[in-house]
Design a protein around this motif. Sequence first.
Motif, PDB file in Angstrom:
ATOM      1  N   UNK A  76       0.838  -1.196   0.000  1.00 50.03           N
ATOM      2  CA  UNK A  76       0.000   0.000   0.000  1.00 50.03           C
ATOM      3  C   UNK A  76       0.872   1.245   0.000  1.00 50.03           C
ATOM      4  N   UNK A  77       0.311   2.341  -0.476  1.00 46.42           N
ATOM      5  CA  UNK A  77       1.025   3.610  -0.460  1.00 46.42           C
ATOM      6  C   UNK A  77       0.912   4.260   0.908  1.00 46.42           C
ATOM      7  N   UNK A  78       1.822   5.176   1.172  1.00 41.98           N
ATOM      8  CA  UNK A  78       1.769   5.929   2.418  1.00 41.98           C
ATOM      9  C   UNK A  78       0.492   6.755   2.461  1.00 41.98           C
ATOM     10  N   UNK A  79      -0.163   6.819   3.619  1.00 45.78           N
ATOM     11  CA  UNK A  79      -1.427   7.561   3.697  1.00 45.78           C
ATOM     12  C   UNK A  79      -1.287   9.002   3.224  1.00 45.78           C
ATOM     13  N   UNK A  80      -2.236   9.432   2.443  1.00 41.98           N
ATOM     14  CA  UNK A  80      -2.278  10.811   1.946  1.00 41.98           C
ATOM     15  C   UNK A  80      -3.720  11.120   1.586  1.00 41.98           C
ATOM     16  N   UNK A  81      -3.985  12.405   1.435  1.00 43.73           N
ATOM     17  CA  UNK A  81      -5.347  12.795   1.097  1.00 43.73           C
ATOM     18  C   UNK A  81      -5.413  13.317  -0.326  1.00 43.73           C
ATOM     19  N   UNK A  82      -6.280  12.700  -1.108  1.00 43.40           N
ATOM     20  CA  UNK A  82      -6.597  13.140  -2.466  1.00 43.40           C
ATOM     21  C   UNK A  82      -8.092  13.447  -2.492  1.00 43.40           C
ATOM     22  N   UNK A  83      -8.503  14.629  -2.939  1.00 45.84           N
ATOM     23  CA  UNK A  83      -9.936  14.948  -2.962  1.00 45.84           C
ATOM     24  C   UNK A  83     -10.744  13.893  -3.707  1.00 45.84           C
ATOM     25  N   UNK A  84     -11.886  13.559  -3.165  1.00 43.73           N
ATOM     26  CA  UNK A  84     -12.736  12.529  -3.753  1.00 43.73           C
ATOM     27  C   UNK A  84     -13.160  12.898  -5.164  1.00 43.73           C
ATOM     28  N   UNK A  85     -13.429  14.170  -5.390  1.00 42.26           N
ATOM     29  CA  UNK A  85     -13.886  14.594  -6.713  1.00 42.26           C
ATOM     30  C   UNK A  85     -12.777  14.537  -7.762  1.00 42.26           C
ATOM     31  N   UNK A  87      -9.977  12.240  -7.685  1.00 45.71           N
ATOM     32  CA  UNK A  87      -9.561  10.863  -7.960  1.00 45.71           C
ATOM     33  C   UNK A  87     -10.182   9.949  -6.902  1.00 45.71           C
ATOM     34  N   UNK A  88     -11.365   9.385  -7.160  1.00 39.34           N
ATOM     35  CA  UNK A  88     -12.019   8.529  -6.154  1.00 39.34           C
ATOM     36  C   UNK A  88     -11.153   7.348  -5.713  1.00 39.34           C
ATOM     37  N   UNK A  89     -10.471   6.714  -6.665  1.00 38.00           N
ATOM     38  CA  UNK A  89      -9.642   5.567  -6.292  1.00 38.00           C
ATOM     39  C   UNK A  89      -8.447   6.007  -5.449  1.00 38.00           C
ATOM     40  N   UNK A  90      -7.818   7.120  -5.827  1.00 34.28           N
ATOM     41  CA  UNK A  90      -6.704   7.635  -5.039  1.00 34.28           C
ATOM     42  C   UNK A  90      -7.145   8.076  -3.653  1.00 34.28           C
ATOM     43  N   UNK A  91      -8.353   8.637  -3.567  1.00 29.94           N
ATOM     44  CA  UNK A  91      -8.911   9.016  -2.263  1.00 29.94           C
ATOM     45  C   UNK A  91      -9.097   7.785  -1.388  1.00 29.94           C
ATOM     46  N   UNK A  92      -9.616   6.711  -1.967  1.00 25.74           N
ATOM     47  CA  UNK A  92      -9.857   5.487  -1.207  1.00 25.74           C
ATOM     48  C   UNK A  92      -8.545   4.850  -0.752  1.00 25.74           C
ATOM     49  N   UNK A  93      -7.596   4.702  -1.653  1.00 27.07           N
ATOM     50  CA  UNK A  93      -6.340   4.050  -1.307  1.00 27.07           C
ATOM     51  C   UNK A  93      -5.506   4.892  -0.350  1.00 27.07           C
ATOM     52  N   UNK A  94      -5.580   6.230  -0.485  1.00 24.46           N
ATOM     53  CA  UNK A  94      -4.788   7.089   0.380  1.00 24.46           C
ATOM     54  C   UNK A  94      -5.227   7.061   1.833  1.00 24.46           C
TER      55      UNK A  94
END
Length: 325
Positions: free
Chosen positions: A173-182, A184-191
Amino acid sequence: MLRFLIRRTLGAALILLLISAFTYFMYFAIPQDPAMLACGKNCTPDALALIHKNLGLDKPVPVQYWDYLSGIFVGRDFGVGHCSAPCFGVSFRNNQMVWSTMMDRLPLTLSLTFGSLIVFLAAGLGAGLLAARFRGTWLDKTFSGASLVTSSFQIYFIGPVVMGLLVFSTGWLDKPKYVPLTDDPFGWFMGLLIPWIIMATIFTANYTRMARSSMIEQLQEEHVRAARAKGMSSRYTFFRYAWRGSLIPIITILGMDIGGLLSGGMVTELTFGLAGMGRLARDSVVGKDLPVLMGVMILSAAFIIVCNIVVDALYAVVDPRVRLS
């Protein structure tokens, strides 16, 4: 119900007023001049006087507090520009509007709260109901034992351990980070997946134990036993009568947990390097940034109060025996 909501809303407004007044006047008991924080190291008397004027610090403290309260509803003018309502002031450290700063941080806190909420509610209530339904079996003992173990976990300990295994050692898994849901939904979920898992693991233990004990208590109630005596199936009485009555204590702790999480999980955000409301609160305390601290305090208190009002209202919805006077 309407009278109850009006009464509780007025009480909430009074509580918020008392919290804001206490925080504001306690802050000015500190001997350090807040304008010095915005002035920097190479500060001249003229620059300090200008900052006092721009931020409204040249007025008496009660007048400043009144200006602060009125600005929340009608906006306020500063030397650095106009602050539209709701105006919680301008940061002493970076001259940014406090409301816009909090709104930039709030989506992360909302994502952490409701993402973990879905996980620990589903896992905790499911495990608790199964443990109560099959009381005394190996399934009950397994869930009960697991809840005792995970309830002793702390985020600042288990968080780095999980990141060390899943991020740095295996790279799964990647290191926790915040990507806005609007964006990149997948990046938001994985982050946010790791923080969700850690928070859900810790909170699930409380809901498993609470759901189990509350359900077992409800199964002993007279109306449940009467339903069974009338020939109703155990499954029907379990979900139709016992389940509904067991929700009262669960709703109580759920309201407290949601209010606390929305206020900003400082330890969670610091552990995973995330910049939400909790991190903002910590930075405002360290930097003695009164406007930001005030904004975070009032918004956090509002979240907690609203959650308590909703919880009290839900009592009457869930249990017909409860009536709001």
